[in-house]
Enzyme design. Structure first.
Site, PDB file in Angstrom:
ATOM      1  N   ASP A 268       0.823  -1.211   0.000  1.00  0.00           N
ATOM      2  CA  ASP A 268       0.000   0.000   0.000  1.00  0.00           C
ATOM      3  C   ASP A 268       0.858   1.263   0.000  1.00  0.00           C
ATOM      4  OD1 ASP A 268      -2.622  -0.571  -0.309  1.00  0.00           O
ATOM      5  OD2 ASP A 268      -3.237  -0.133   1.733  1.00  0.00           O
ATOM      6  N   ASP A 421      -8.185  -6.844  13.216  1.00  0.00           N
ATOM      7  CA  ASP A 421      -7.900  -8.185  13.719  1.00  0.00           C
ATOM      8  C   ASP A 421      -8.834  -8.571  14.859  1.00  0.00           C
ATOM      9  OD1 ASP A 421      -6.881  -6.252  15.369  1.00  0.00           O
ATOM     10  OD2 ASP A 421      -4.819  -6.985  15.341  1.00  0.00           O
TER      11      ASP A 421
END
Length: 694
Positions: A268, A421
């Site tokens: 990214d 997460d």
């Protein structure tokens, strides 16, 4: 008991002997005394003899010598601290004000602390003047309030009004808040104690997940009876110039059949030079026959969650059964997949296998050592106990293997929080998937070496859970899991460990404790200040026994971090300011030196050598090397920049002011705690802990 300069117990242990000294006084009224050593004046004297003037004089001289030495040591320590501050802030190294928190919430918290500090200084000055006028102001906690007939002068009238206002209007609310925070403190301490007892039980019974039989009977893949499933390995990264090479190198050497393994490098980065370096590294390993692809998004939304979501939407992902995620600074061992993936065989309800982290730079400086204590407790105690007894724990975002079906069944990666997460773990748990934690399987990584990087990381880790709590509380209540699992998620996982812990830490030790120094009618028990915190610190350090010398620094630093964690908790809970801000943690790439040596060694050998070494390449990518030289060569040496953290500095001066008030009123342990805690806030506020950011 007030601090005193009485070291008689230390003197009594002094066994040094010198040459005999004879002291003769010119005055004939005094006798001659022969002394064999410094212990003679302290020997018991017969009652009928009375006190000897020379002995009394020697005692005073030795006591004065000891006191002067102690004061000199404190002065030298203070002078060294001031010298370090002077060197860091004035000579050569730049100073930058804190810029990470520009929200209204952050400004309000700083203004509150600053106002509290100004009021404390004013009250302290007033009480000092009152003490010199009244003569016994600091001697008693509850002073006798004079009657109106006894008031003399305007200052005495103000003095009496302050005593009445303090006793009638301030003490009661402070005592109520104090009792509430102490109750939360006791509950949270009991939770820590129960977790530690659970860890001891696991160690005693040797409880751990096991693989039935030996699925790998032979090193030869064709000769093995194990049916290797298709595994997808993802490495999300963003401008990871320091660590991209070593992480890709480590993942490419995983011991797994190549036709059953695909590596996705999810870049990214918005820095074109870093993008070229990463794509070149991917091309280098692809030439060795490694199934590795470079994936870059054109629209970078959702941070890491958006990156993973974009990668999972590729058509070829449907051919894979499991996905493993490694952050850019992680270096798994070659046998990582062989130690984790077999746990899924014969266990269709298992959705996640989580491995432990190990740190290559844990001994780099004091900050990394303190982080190692915290993270060792998290993995050794929290994750292991929750995995064994509750079958649920938060996914750590990396070094874990997911069943792709579990991810899809739970809704996939969502971009709604900065703790994607934890989000996917909670949703998978609500859908009935089981988790396994492997404490014996470790993946190497880094911890932040600078306070600024650590502070930003902790802000994300403590604001994200509060965001998630707001979003998933309806789903938890309406889910089909048992009542006890719902209670564990809401009361323990979110409220107690994510909300209550930073709330009482900041309120109790940074607000209430200084207040009780100026309002002695509201008392804070000694066991709250000393005994329980020290005991809890020992429990936290148990998983890292080599860190026992850092018990006191750990306790002080955890209290110092409470202002950052409290700030982040409020930010995430009420969706304020930078609650949805993700700043990539700065990494040092400490372990990259070994990889560079391996690269140099392999490149010196023939291109046709069959074995692949860690961090090495068989091909000679001259264009990539030229690009690396162009990027590294022209960069000027980076200047070290010191941050000034205003909230920490304001709290430092507040606690030091309260310590002066405690010293005047002979509070004893409170004085030492406030003094050392104020110094720790001062060091952190001036960015004098850990490495400096470049």
């Amino acid at each position: 008991m007030s601090p005193r300069l009485d070291f008689s117990e230390v003197w009594a242990k002094d066994t040094r002997r010198g040459t005999p000294v004879a002291v003769t006084m010119e005055n004939p009224n005094y006798s001659v005394v022969e002394m064999d050593g410094p212990d003679v004046p302290f020997q018991p004297v017969d009652k009928d003899r009375g006190k000897n003037l020379k002995q009394f004089t020697w005692v005073l001289l030795l006591k004065a010598h000891r006191a002067v030495g102690w004061i000199s040591w404190l002065a030298n320590l203070l002078w060294a601290l001031l010298g370090t501050i002077n060197k860091r802030l004035i000579f050569g190294q730049g100073v930058a004000m804190e810029s990470g928190d520009k929200s209204i919430r952050g400004k309000m918290l700083f203004r509150f602390i600053r106002s509290f500090l100004m009021v404390s200084l004013a009250v302290l000055a007033f009480e000092v003047v009152a003490h010199f006028r009244d003569g016994h102001y600091f001697q008693n906690s509850n002073l006798h309030i004079p009657r109106k007939a006894e008031i003399q002068g305007w200052f005495h009238m103000v003095y009496v009004a302050w005593l009445e206002f303090r006793a009638n209007y301030i003490a009661s609310p402070i005592q109520t808040l104090s009792n509430f925070c102490v109750t939360l403190f006791v509950i949270q301490s009991l939770d820590r104690l129960i977790l530690c007892l659970g860890m001891f039980w696991i160690k005693f019974k040797r409880i751990k997940p096991r693989i039935e039989g030996d699925p790998f009977k032979s090193d030869d893949v064709e000769g093995s009876s194990y049916d290797y499933p298709m595994v997808l390995v993802q490495i999300p990264m963003c401008n990871e110039r320091e660590v991209y090479e070593q992480s890709i190198s480590a993942v490419c050497q995983l011991d797994w059949p190549r036709d059953c393994l695909l590596i996705q490098v999810l870049d990214d980065s918005n820095d074109e030079s870093v993008m070229c370096l990463i794509s070149g590294e991917v091309s280098k390993w692809s030439q060795h026959g490694i199934n590795i692809i470079y994936h870059h998004r054109l629209v970078r939304t959702g941070y890491k969650a958006g990156n993973l979501k974009s990668a999972m939407s590729c058509d070829y992902v449907k051919n894979y059964e499991f996905v493993t995620i490694f952050d850019a600074d992680f270096q798994p061992n070659p046998d990582f997949l062989k130690l984790t993936v077999p746990h899924f065989k014969g266990n269709p309800e298992l959705g996640l296998v989580q491995a432990r982290w190990a740190f290559v730079n844990k001994d780099e400086n004091l900050l990394t050592r303190l982080q190692n204590i915290n993270l060792c407790f998290h993995f050794e105690v929290e994750q292991q106990v929750n995995g064994v007894f509750l079958n649920f724990f938060g996914f750590n975002g990396t070094a874990g293997v997911w069943r792709i079906k579990a991810l899809e069944d739970s809704g996939g990666w969502l971009e709604r929080t900065t703790v994607e997460d934890m989000d996917i773990a909670v949703r998978a748990h609500l859908n009935g998937w089981k988790f396994i934690y492997l404490n014996d399987v470790k993946a190497l990584c880094e911890v932040p070496e600078s306070y600024e990087a650590y502070r930003k990381q902790q802000h994300r880790w403590h604001s994200g859970p509060m965001q998630l709590f707001r979003l998933c509380i309806p789903a938890i209540i309406t889910s089909k899991i048992s009542f006890w699992k719902k209670a564990n998620l809401i009361l323990l996982f979110f409220l107690l460990r994510k909300l209550i812990l930073p709330f009482y830490s900041f309120t109790l030790f940074c607000i209430i404790l200084p207040l009780t120094m100026f309002v002695p009618e509201a008392e804070l028990p000694l066991w709250v200040i000393c005994y329980i915190p020290v005991f809890m610190s020992f429990l936290n350090i148990l998983p890292a026994p080599k860190s026992f010398p850092f018990t006191v620094p750990y306790l002080l630093f955890e209290n110092t971090m409470s202002v950052t964690k409290f700030n982040a908790m409020v930010s995430g809970l009420f969706q304020l300011g930078s609650s949805y801000e993700w700043i990539v943690t700065k990494k040092a790439g400490r372990s990259s030196e070994l990889d560079l040596l391996a690269i140099a060694e392999i490149e010196s050998k023939t291109i046709n050598q069959p074995q692949i070494h860690r961090g090495a390449s068989k091909s000679e990518l001259s264009e990539l090397n030229k690009l690396k030289e162009q990027i590294v060569a022209p960069s000027p040496p980076a200047k070290k920049v010191n941050k000034i953290y205003k909230k920490e500095l304001a709290l430092a001066f507040l606690l030091l002011t309260a310590s002066v008030r405690s010293l005047l009123s002979a509070q004893g342990i409170h004085f030492y705690f406030l003094l050392f805690q104020g110094v720790s806030f001062l060091l952190v506020g001036l960015d004098l802990i850990g490495e400096q950011m470049s």
